[in-house]
Scaffold this motif. Structure first.
Motif, PDB file in Angstrom:
ATOM      1  N   PHE A  38      30.959  -2.935  -1.402  1.00 14.55           N
ATOM      2  CA  PHE A  38      32.313  -2.498  -1.307  1.00 14.55           C
ATOM      3  C   PHE A  38      32.706  -1.435  -2.379  1.00 14.55           C
ATOM      4  O   PHE A  38      33.369  -0.625  -2.142  1.00 14.55           O
ATOM      5  CB  PHE A  38      33.253  -3.876  -1.541  1.00 14.55           C
ATOM      6  CG  PHE A  38      34.615  -3.584  -1.612  1.00 14.55           C
ATOM      7  CD1 PHE A  38      35.345  -2.819  -0.716  1.00 14.55           C
ATOM      8  CD2 PHE A  38      35.208  -3.955  -2.625  1.00 14.55           C
ATOM      9  CE1 PHE A  38      36.589  -2.499  -0.712  1.00 14.55           C
ATOM     10  CE2 PHE A  38      36.537  -3.639  -2.882  1.00 14.55           C
ATOM     11  CZ  PHE A  38      37.307  -3.108  -1.937  1.00 14.55           C
ATOM     12  N   SER A  39      32.083  -1.770  -3.533  1.00 12.10           N
ATOM     13  CA  SER A  39      32.299  -0.938  -4.813  1.00 12.10           C
ATOM     14  C   SER A  39      31.561   0.699  -4.443  1.00 12.10           C
ATOM     15  O   SER A  39      32.375   1.605  -4.777  1.00 12.10           O
ATOM     16  CB  SER A  39      31.717  -1.401  -6.026  1.00 12.10           C
ATOM     17  OG  SER A  39      32.425  -2.541  -6.356  1.00 12.10           O
ATOM     18  N   VAL A  40      30.504   0.652  -3.673  1.00 14.49           N
ATOM     19  CA  VAL A  40      29.818   1.615  -3.441  1.00 14.49           C
ATOM     20  C   VAL A  40      30.855   2.764  -2.454  1.00 14.49           C
ATOM     21  O   VAL A  40      30.937   3.800  -2.688  1.00 14.49           O
ATOM     22  CB  VAL A  40      28.401   1.750  -3.013  1.00 14.49           C
ATOM     23  CG1 VAL A  40      27.955   2.875  -2.365  1.00 14.49           C
ATOM     24  CG2 VAL A  40      27.663   1.051  -4.041  1.00 14.49           C
ATOM     25  N   LEU A  41      31.090   2.035  -1.345  1.00 14.56           N
ATOM     26  CA  LEU A  41      32.141   2.446  -0.183  1.00 14.56           C
ATOM     27  C   LEU A  41      33.397   3.240  -1.047  1.00 14.56           C
ATOM     28  O   LEU A  41      33.696   4.202  -0.794  1.00 14.56           O
ATOM     29  CB  LEU A  41      32.410   1.531   0.875  1.00 14.56           C
ATOM     30  CG  LEU A  41      31.401   1.259   1.514  1.00 14.56           C
ATOM     31  CD1 LEU A  41      31.663   0.598   2.870  1.00 14.56           C
ATOM     32  CD2 LEU A  41      30.651   2.591   2.223  1.00 14.56           C
ATOM     33  N   MET A  42      33.879   2.103  -2.014  1.00 14.01           N
ATOM     34  CA  MET A  42      35.110   2.608  -2.573  1.00 14.01           C
ATOM     35  C   MET A  42      34.985   3.875  -3.240  1.00 14.01           C
ATOM     36  O   MET A  42      35.846   4.967  -3.284  1.00 14.01           O
ATOM     37  CB  MET A  42      35.705   1.487  -3.444  1.00 14.01           C
ATOM     38  CG  MET A  42      36.473   0.399  -2.507  1.00 14.01           C
ATOM     39  SD  MET A  42      37.793   0.574  -2.038  1.00 14.01           S
ATOM     40  CE  MET A  42      38.778   0.494  -3.795  1.00 14.01           C
ATOM     41  N   GLN A  43      33.927   3.859  -4.153  1.00 10.69           N
ATOM     42  CA  GLN A  43      33.720   5.012  -4.914  1.00 10.69           C
ATOM     43  C   GLN A  43      33.321   6.123  -4.296  1.00 10.69           C
ATOM     44  O   GLN A  43      33.503   7.397  -4.685  1.00 10.69           O
ATOM     45  CB  GLN A  43      32.553   4.538  -6.057  1.00 10.69           C
ATOM     46  CG  GLN A  43      32.367   5.603  -7.202  1.00 10.69           C
ATOM     47  CD  GLN A  43      33.895   5.742  -8.053  1.00 10.69           C
ATOM     48  OE1 GLN A  43      34.701   4.753  -8.025  1.00 10.69           O
ATOM     49  NE2 GLN A  43      33.759   6.939  -8.660  1.00 10.69           N
ATOM     50  N   SER A  44      32.734   6.038  -3.192  1.00  8.02           N
ATOM     51  CA  SER A  44      31.923   7.251  -2.307  1.00  8.02           C
ATOM     52  C   SER A  44      33.108   8.243  -1.783  1.00  8.02           C
ATOM     53  O   SER A  44      33.045   9.216  -1.591  1.00  8.02           O
ATOM     54  CB  SER A  44      31.192   6.797  -1.197  1.00  8.02           C
ATOM     55  OG  SER A  44      32.008   5.967  -0.167  1.00  8.02           O
ATOM     56  N   PHE A  45      34.426   7.419  -1.443  1.00  7.72           N
ATOM     57  CA  PHE A  45      35.419   8.307  -0.705  1.00  7.72           C
ATOM     58  C   PHE A  45      36.806   7.667  -0.971  1.00  7.72           C
ATOM     59  O   PHE A  45      36.950   6.441  -0.802  1.00  7.72           O
ATOM     60  CB  PHE A  45      35.203   8.456   0.735  1.00  7.72           C
ATOM     61  CG  PHE A  45      36.395   9.242   1.501  1.00  7.72           C
ATOM     62  CD1 PHE A  45      36.115  10.484   1.586  1.00  7.72           C
ATOM     63  CD2 PHE A  45      37.404   8.468   2.140  1.00  7.72           C
ATOM     64  CE1 PHE A  45      37.237  11.188   2.219  1.00  7.72           C
ATOM     65  CE2 PHE A  45      38.284   9.087   2.740  1.00  7.72           C
ATOM     66  CZ  PHE A  45      38.229  10.648   2.760  1.00  7.72           C
ATOM     67  N   HIS A  46      37.452   8.632  -1.666  1.00  9.16           N
ATOM     68  CA  HIS A  46      39.060   8.009  -1.682  1.00  9.16           C
ATOM     69  C   HIS A  46      39.820   9.251  -1.793  1.00  9.16           C
ATOM     70  O   HIS A  46      39.538  10.236  -2.321  1.00  9.16           O
ATOM     71  CB  HIS A  46      39.303   7.087  -2.870  1.00  9.16           C
ATOM     72  CG  HIS A  46      38.655   7.764  -4.037  1.00  9.16           C
ATOM     73  ND1 HIS A  46      39.333   8.507  -5.011  1.00  9.16           N
ATOM     74  CD2 HIS A  46      37.262   7.532  -4.510  1.00  9.16           C
ATOM     75  CE1 HIS A  46      38.482   8.698  -6.055  1.00  9.16           C
ATOM     76  NE2 HIS A  46      37.463   8.449  -5.807  1.00  9.16           N
ATOM     77  N   MET A  47      40.911   9.230  -1.018  1.00  7.35           N
ATOM     78  CA  MET A  47      41.995  10.491  -1.235  1.00  7.35           C
ATOM     79  C   MET A  47      43.316   9.807  -1.246  1.00  7.35           C
ATOM     80  O   MET A  47      43.718   8.681  -0.334  1.00  7.35           O
ATOM     81  CB  MET A  47      41.466  11.297  -0.127  1.00  7.35           C
ATOM     82  CG  MET A  47      41.798  10.646   1.281  1.00  7.35           C
ATOM     83  SD  MET A  47      41.494  11.995   2.643  1.00  7.35           S
ATOM     84  CE  MET A  47      43.041  13.041   2.387  1.00  7.35           C
ATOM     85  N   LYS A  48      44.165  10.603  -1.697  1.00  5.89           N
ATOM     86  CA  LYS A  48      45.805  10.340  -1.528  1.00  5.89           C
ATOM     87  C   LYS A  48      46.017  10.350  -0.032  1.00  5.89           C
ATOM     88  O   LYS A  48      45.614  11.175   0.642  1.00  5.89           O
ATOM     89  CB  LYS A  48      46.427  11.550  -2.437  1.00  5.89           C
ATOM     90  CG  LYS A  48      47.918  11.089  -2.425  1.00  5.89           C
ATOM     91  CD  LYS A  48      48.212   9.772  -3.452  1.00  5.89           C
ATOM     92  CE  LYS A  48      49.569   9.734  -3.748  1.00  5.89           C
ATOM     93  NZ  LYS A  48      49.681   8.507  -4.630  1.00  5.89           N
ATOM     94  N   ALA A  49      47.045   9.514   0.315  1.00  5.52           N
ATOM     95  CA  ALA A  49      47.419   9.328   1.777  1.00  5.52           C
ATOM     96  C   ALA A  49      48.787   8.821   1.610  1.00  5.52           C
ATOM     97  O   ALA A  49      49.043   7.446   1.563  1.00  5.52           O
ATOM     98  CB  ALA A  49      46.651   8.359   2.607  1.00  5.52           C
ATOM     99  N   GLY A  50      49.801   9.545   1.734  1.00  4.91           N
ATOM    100  CA  GLY A  50      51.340   9.155   1.268  1.00  4.91           C
ATOM    101  C   GLY A  50      51.295   8.300   0.115  1.00  4.91           C
ATOM    102  O   GLY A  50      50.925   9.042  -1.075  1.00  4.91           O
ATOM    103  N   GLY A  67      34.584  -0.945   4.522  1.00  2.00           N
ATOM    104  CA  GLY A  67      33.753  -1.617   4.965  1.00  2.00           C
ATOM    105  C   GLY A  67      33.755  -2.954   5.349  1.00  2.00           C
ATOM    106  O   GLY A  67      32.810  -3.957   5.170  1.00  2.00           O
ATOM    107  N   ALA A  68      35.003  -3.659   5.527  1.00  2.00           N
ATOM    108  CA  ALA A  68      35.308  -4.840   5.592  1.00  2.00           C
ATOM    109  C   ALA A  68      34.311  -5.611   6.794  1.00  2.00           C
ATOM    110  O   ALA A  68      33.844  -6.689   6.484  1.00  2.00           O
ATOM    111  CB  ALA A  68      36.712  -5.107   6.057  1.00  2.00           C
ATOM    112  N   MET A  69      34.429  -5.083   8.129  1.00  2.00           N
ATOM    113  CA  MET A  69      33.829  -5.943   9.028  1.00  2.00           C
ATOM    114  C   MET A  69      32.265  -5.729   8.957  1.00  2.00           C
ATOM    115  O   MET A  69      31.551  -6.701   9.464  1.00  2.00           O
ATOM    116  CB  MET A  69      34.198  -5.086  10.499  1.00  2.00           C
ATOM    117  CG  MET A  69      35.409  -5.404  10.943  1.00  2.00           C
ATOM    118  SD  MET A  69      35.832  -7.314  10.986  1.00  2.00           S
ATOM    119  CE  MET A  69      37.111  -7.461   9.611  1.00  2.00           C
TER     120      MET A  69
END
Length: 210
Positions: A48-60, A68-70
């Motif tokens: 989860f941490s790797v996915l969170m760090q790999s991509f994040h962008m402002k959205a509203g 990657g919950a499922m």
């Protein structure tokens, strides 16, 4: 699903902290009774941490993240995913975003509550088919966007409905792409389920599948 620091008053943060502790405490005995789940929780937190760090962008008014919950839920199980969310957010805050630690409980609940609803209403049984995974993903991310809307409604500053709608719409792309990613991982895991390391790392329902 990210709630910016400063949005919520201290009293509401205390409510979120108490709620998060209560949820984790209620599930802790089941986790502690099965040491096999501890490794899976650690794997979920890191994934989860790797996915969170790999991509994040402002959205509203919030941020768009890869969650990657499922994949975690179907491969590692309910409890490792639930605790992995909390541990992963803590790890993320300690290593990369220390300012987010103030909203650790808020962001954890935004991920955990939808997971609980999906688990207790839809479950993960027979989730080997793409159509089933799509439905699980759609329900989960609908829950995440509603949780973000809940926190925004409690915020000290009013948030326009159109801003929340912009955030919700941003997750459509995630909800569209993640089922394919999940389906591929589930099928791949099924090919190695007989190996010892897979039995240690993966949920028993997957490794016991025929």
């Amino acid at each position: 699903m990210h709630i910016e620091p400063g949005l919520l008053a201290q009293g509401k943060l205390m409510f979120a902290n108490a709620a998060a502790v209560a949820v984790l405490a209620a599930h802790a005995p089941a986790l502690l009774k099965k040491p096999a789940l501890w490794l899976r929780t650690a794997l979920a937190a890191v994934f989860f941490s790797v996915l969170m760090q790999s991509f994040h962008m402002k959205a509203g008014p919030s941020e768009l993240h890869l969650i990657g919950a499922m994949p975690m839920y179907l491969l590692l199980g309910y409890l490792p995913t639930l605790f992995g969310f909390a541990a992963g957010l803590l790890l993320q805050g300690l290593l990369f975003e220390p300012q987010d630690l103030v909203h650790l409980a808020v962001n954890a609940l935004s991920l955990i509550v939808p997971l609980m609803v999906v688990h207790h209403t839809m479950g993960s049984a027979a989730a080997q088919r793409l159509g089933r995974i799509v439905r699980l993903d759609a329900a989960y991310y609908a829950g995440v966007t509603l949780m973000v809307g809940f926190w925004l409604a409690l915020g000290e500053q009013a948030t326009a409905l159109s801003d929340w709608a912009m955030f919700a719409a941003s997750y459509v792309s995630v909800a569209a792409l993640e089922p394919v990613f999940t389906f591929g991982l589930v099928r791949l895991a099924a090919t190695v389920r007989e190996q010892a390391w897979a039995r240690a790392c993966l949920d028993e329902r997957l490794t016991a599948a025929a």
